[in-house]
Scaffold this motif. Structure first.
Motif, PDB file in Angstrom:
ATOM      1  N   ALA A 426       0.861  -1.153   0.068  1.00 35.14           N
ATOM      2  CA  ALA A 426      -0.083  -0.078   0.015  1.00 35.14           C
ATOM      3  C   ALA A 426       0.877   1.237   0.054  1.00 35.14           C
ATOM      4  O   ALA A 426       0.509   2.367  -0.674  1.00 35.14           O
ATOM      5  N   LEU A 427       2.018   1.255   0.777  1.00 32.86           N
ATOM      6  CA  LEU A 427       2.971   2.523   0.789  1.00 32.86           C
ATOM      7  C   LEU A 427       3.349   2.720  -0.804  1.00 32.86           C
ATOM      8  O   LEU A 427       3.721   3.599  -1.198  1.00 32.86           O
ATOM      9  N   SER A 428       3.915   1.803  -1.171  1.00 39.76           N
ATOM     10  CA  SER A 428       4.440   1.703  -2.669  1.00 39.76           C
ATOM     11  C   SER A 428       3.485   2.329  -3.633  1.00 39.76           C
ATOM     12  O   SER A 428       3.964   3.185  -4.644  1.00 39.76           O
ATOM     13  N   GLU A 429       2.201   2.147  -3.245  1.00 41.71           N
ATOM     14  CA  GLU A 429       1.160   2.582  -4.487  1.00 41.71           C
ATOM     15  C   GLU A 429       0.946   4.073  -4.122  1.00 41.71           C
ATOM     16  O   GLU A 429       0.504   4.726  -5.225  1.00 41.71           O
ATOM     17  N   SER A 430       1.249   4.597  -3.033  1.00 38.34           N
ATOM     18  CA  SER A 430       0.990   5.916  -2.490  1.00 38.34           C
ATOM     19  C   SER A 430       1.912   7.086  -2.431  1.00 38.34           C
ATOM     20  O   SER A 430       2.045   8.178  -2.452  1.00 38.34           O
ATOM     21  N   GLN A 431       3.131   6.366  -2.728  1.00 36.21           N
ATOM     22  CA  GLN A 431       4.393   6.993  -2.590  1.00 36.21           C
ATOM     23  C   GLN A 431       5.354   7.220  -3.986  1.00 36.21           C
ATOM     24  O   GLN A 431       4.993   6.340  -4.896  1.00 36.21           O
ATOM     25  N   GLU A 432       5.789   8.160  -4.083  1.00 39.02           N
ATOM     26  CA  GLU A 432       6.844   8.218  -5.284  1.00 39.02           C
ATOM     27  C   GLU A 432       7.913   6.927  -5.232  1.00 39.02           C
ATOM     28  O   GLU A 432       8.648   6.508  -4.088  1.00 39.02           O
ATOM     29  N   PRO A 433       8.371   6.667  -6.513  1.00 40.19           N
ATOM     30  CA  PRO A 433       9.260   5.423  -6.520  1.00 40.19           C
ATOM     31  C   PRO A 433      10.629   5.616  -5.574  1.00 40.19           C
ATOM     32  O   PRO A 433      11.151   4.818  -4.842  1.00 40.19           O
ATOM     33  N   GLU A 434      10.846   7.104  -6.119  1.00 38.07           N
ATOM     34  CA  GLU A 434      12.365   7.208  -5.172  1.00 38.07           C
ATOM     35  C   GLU A 434      12.094   7.288  -3.696  1.00 38.07           C
ATOM     36  O   GLU A 434      13.068   6.955  -2.926  1.00 38.07           O
ATOM     37  N   GLU A 435      11.042   7.851  -3.222  1.00 30.80           N
ATOM     38  CA  GLU A 435      10.895   7.944  -1.967  1.00 30.80           C
ATOM     39  C   GLU A 435      10.851   6.251  -1.518  1.00 30.80           C
ATOM     40  O   GLU A 435      11.401   6.060  -0.187  1.00 30.80           O
ATOM     41  N   VAL A 436      10.029   5.321  -1.988  1.00 33.50           N
ATOM     42  CA  VAL A 436       9.952   3.969  -1.637  1.00 33.50           C
ATOM     43  C   VAL A 436      11.375   3.528  -1.559  1.00 33.50           C
ATOM     44  O   VAL A 436      11.713   2.725  -0.612  1.00 33.50           O
ATOM     45  N   ILE A 437      12.190   3.703  -2.506  1.00 32.50           N
ATOM     46  CA  ILE A 437      13.501   3.074  -2.728  1.00 32.50           C
ATOM     47  C   ILE A 437      14.311   3.572  -1.312  1.00 32.50           C
ATOM     48  O   ILE A 437      14.837   2.973  -0.678  1.00 32.50           O
ATOM     49  N   SER A 438      14.170   4.822  -1.249  1.00 34.34           N
ATOM     50  CA  SER A 438      14.810   5.394  -0.120  1.00 34.34           C
ATOM     51  C   SER A 438      14.572   4.753   1.271  1.00 34.34           C
ATOM     52  O   SER A 438      15.273   4.596   2.084  1.00 34.34           O
ATOM     53  N   LEU A 497      11.951   3.314  13.310  1.00 38.14           N
ATOM     54  CA  LEU A 497      11.817   3.960  12.122  1.00 38.14           C
ATOM     55  C   LEU A 497      10.699   4.442  11.586  1.00 38.14           C
ATOM     56  O   LEU A 497      10.430   5.668  10.860  1.00 38.14           O
ATOM     57  N   GLN A 498       9.590   3.619  12.036  1.00 38.15           N
ATOM     58  CA  GLN A 498       8.351   3.927  11.664  1.00 38.15           C
ATOM     59  C   GLN A 498       8.006   5.345  12.264  1.00 38.15           C
ATOM     60  O   GLN A 498       7.242   6.279  11.806  1.00 38.15           O
ATOM     61  N   ASN A 499       8.426   5.560  13.498  1.00 44.08           N
ATOM     62  CA  ASN A 499       8.137   6.855  14.202  1.00 44.08           C
ATOM     63  C   ASN A 499       8.777   7.856  13.490  1.00 44.08           C
ATOM     64  O   ASN A 499       8.286   9.205  13.231  1.00 44.08           O
ATOM     65  N   ARG A 500       9.830   7.833  12.860  1.00 39.39           N
ATOM     66  CA  ARG A 500      10.777   8.814  12.289  1.00 39.39           C
ATOM     67  C   ARG A 500      10.261   9.118  10.787  1.00 39.39           C
ATOM     68  O   ARG A 500      10.083  10.248  10.306  1.00 39.39           O
ATOM     69  N   TRP A 501       9.518   8.122  10.108  1.00 35.14           N
ATOM     70  CA  TRP A 501       9.191   8.234   8.599  1.00 35.14           C
ATOM     71  C   TRP A 501       7.880   8.761   8.567  1.00 35.14           C
ATOM     72  O   TRP A 501       7.586   9.823   7.713  1.00 35.14           O
ATOM     73  N   PHE A 502       6.782   8.296   9.608  1.00 35.36           N
ATOM     74  CA  PHE A 502       5.604   8.973   9.288  1.00 35.36           C
ATOM     75  C   PHE A 502       5.077   9.310  10.577  1.00 35.36           C
ATOM     76  O   PHE A 502       5.265   8.999  11.615  1.00 35.36           O
TER      77      PHE A 502
END
Length: 595
Positions: A426-438, A497-502
């Protein structure tokens, strides 16, 4: 018919002319610079010239004296006949020679004219004398019916003897000169040979033949080293002697002497001596031998000795022989020393060549070993490169140092784990590919660090998931405990990581982890062109199935793993799992926390 003074004068003139012609012929040969071989039988040698002159002298005398037969004999030495001519020339000289021997010996005291009491033959015998002493004799005989030899015939015989002495002396001078010339040629040839690098065997043969030739020896032998070991022996014709036996006392004296030494030796008489005149020598002289020993020195060291012998009755060694042989001995010693050094160098070169050959073989073997080690090291480095994809650097170094069977396929009991991010699709579908890869890169780096921290093996990335195991390539008894501790720390890390990302509640992410312990096949598995260090087997499939049962933030373990860690964790039973390939279902548990 009586002989008149005119007949005597006429015959004497014939004798004088014959002697003069013979002397001129000999003198011509002396003046000729192209010296012939003094022993050559070609009509040009001194003996032939002398014989021709003597024959002419005897012919004139015999005709003058009206004798039946005659012979003119010259000695080379007292006991050895050099030349003899008979009259008439066609008759055999041997009977005349035998008949004249006794009268020739008596004529040494002076000319005699007598009658043989046994045959009644009248004879005339006159000595041939020169400055050096007795040279021979002239013998004539005729039957008793012809009457005695008169004073005119005696004078003619004395004239013939004087002419014969003149011819003999002239021819002997030529022979000596020609012999000296030949000796110089032989010496010069030897010196040239010795100046080159000759092997010792060649030196022995050439030097010995030269010494025998120039000294007139009948036999010669070459001894080497201080022990004087016999290495060569020849006769005057250059034929090898197999049983040469020297006189030990003379040999020892020669070894101690610094110069050529001439001594007399008395071996047993040779009953087979057939040389002309040998049996005319006094008994002592026939057995007596002249020996000259020529030592070869290099400084104070004895290199060898040359031993030459000759019958005294035939020839004694002279001071001239000593001088010439002493000079040549120095050349010979130098050549021998060079030859020995050269042979030693050859031996060293051969040995060095062998050593180099052995060294080359050893080097070749070492190169092969080195090549094998290089190949082994290359293979090890390749394994290390592969391991660096799965293990921490310190673990890789430890493995490389201690495990020579790295990468070999084997069956072992390991603990396997699988992880997967829940909600990543679901995250991959809502984010830009560059952000997902990062985000994924940061997540995988964090998880990889935890695996390496607990000395686990990262097997592969499965999209947003991971697969790994504990217990190989570094064996460890607590591989199950390490896997569970790592999983708990992964869950904690994921929360950070979750707390920092979102922000709270936005795009929730969590991981599910499955862990199982069992026997698997581990090692480099693949094709000839591509291999991968991994694990395969039913227990791997079971681990993947267990991971699928884990919810977000959960860790699910199998019963075999639980049996290893039950003393360190709180768990909650989750029931049984059926996996294809296993005969019985497997009980699984959710890990709550460490005790």
């Amino acid at each position: 018919m009586a002989t008149t003074p005119e007949d005597v004068a006429k015959r004497a003139s014939v004798i004088a002319k014959a002697a003069l012609a013979a002397r001129r012929a000999a003198a011509h040969k002396v003046a000729n610079p192209e010296m012939p071989d003094p022993d050559a039988d070609n009509g040009e040698d001194p003996k032939t010239i002398m014989a021709q002159g003597l024959q002419n002298v005897l012919n004139g005398l015999a005709e003058l004296a009206r004798c039946s037969r005659g012979i003119l004999v010259l000695w080379e030495q007292r006991s050895r006949i050099s030349v003899s001519v008979a009259w008439p020339k066609v008759m055999e000289a041997v009977p005349v020679l035998d008949a004249s021997r006794t009268w020739g010996e008596r004529a040494r005291q002076g000319a005699l004219a007598d009658q043989d009491p046994s045959t009644g033959t009248y004879l005339l015998c006159v000595p041939v004398r020169g400055a050096v002493g007795e040279l021979g004799y002239v013998y004539l005989d005729r039957p008793h019916t012809a009457g005695t030899f008169g004073p005119w015939e005696l004078q003619a015989a004395e004239l013939a003897a004087a002419a014969a002495a003149s011819v003999a002396i002239q021819s002997r001078f030529f022979k000596d000169l020609a012999g000296s010339y030949q000796r110089l040629q032989t010496i010069n040839k030897l010196i040239r040979s010795l100046s080159s690098n000759l092997p010792t065997r060649t030196i022995y043969e050439e030097v010995l033949n030269c010494f025998v030739s120039i000294s007139g020896a009948e036999q010669g032998a070459f001894f080497v080293a201080e022990q004087l070991r016999l290495v060569a022996a020849v006769d005057m014709h250059g034929n090898a002697l197999r049983n040469f036996v020297p006189t030990e006392a003379i040999l020892e004296q020669g070894r101690k002497s610094r110069r050529p030494l001439v001594t007399l030796d008395m071996p047993h008489e040779d009953p087979h001596d057939r040389r002309p005149g040998a049996k005319d020598a006094p008994q002592m002289m026939k057995g007596m031998r002249s020996v000259i020993t020529v030592p070869l020195f290099a400084g104070e060291r004895v290199l060898g000795l040359i031993y030459l012998t000759s019958q005294v009755a035939a020839r004694s060694f002279s001071k001239e022989d000593e001088t010439i042989l002493e000079v040549l001995s120095t050349q010979t010693a130098n050549a021998l020393e060079r030859a020995v050094l050269y042979q030693e160098m050859e031996v060293r070169v051969v040995e060095r060549t062998r050593q180099l050959g052995r060294a080359n073989e050893e080097l070749k073997a070492l190169n092969e070993v080195l090549d094998a080690k290089v190949q082994q090291q290359v293979a090890t480095l390749r394994n290390a490169e592969r391991l660096r994809r799965y293990l921490a650097p310190n673990v890789v170094e430890a493995v490389m140092r201690n495990d020579e069977t790295l990468g070999q396929t084997s069956r072992k009991k390991l603990t396997i784990f699988f992880t997967d991010i829940r909600g990543f699709t679901a995250l991959s579908e809502s984010q830009e590919p560059e952000e997902v890869i990062s985000l994924l890169t940061e997540y995988l780096n964090a998880m990889t660090s935890l695996i390496h921290h607990h000395e686990g093996t990262l097997n592969k990335f499965l999209g947003d998931g991971l697969m790994g195991f504990f217990g190989d390539p570094i064996p460890m008894a607590d591989h199950a405990q390490r896997a569970v501790r790592m999983a708990l720390e992964m869950q904690e890390k994921m929360v950070h990581l979750q707390n920092r990302w979102f922000s709270a509640g936005s795009h929730p992410l969590a991981i599910g982890i499955g862990i199982n312990t069992g026997f698997v096949t581990v090692g480099n598995i693949g094709s000839e062109t591509f291999t991968d260090y991994t694990v395969i087997g039913t227990q791997v499939n079971l681990t993947a199935r267990i991971q699928s049962l884990a919810g977000p933030g959960e860790i699910v373990i199998s019963h075999p793993t639980y049996a290893q860690v039950k003393d360190m964790v709180e768990v909650e039973p989750r029931g049984e799992v059926v996996v294809k390939g296993l005969h019985a279902p497997v009980m699984v548990y959710r890990v709550i926390s460490l005790k």
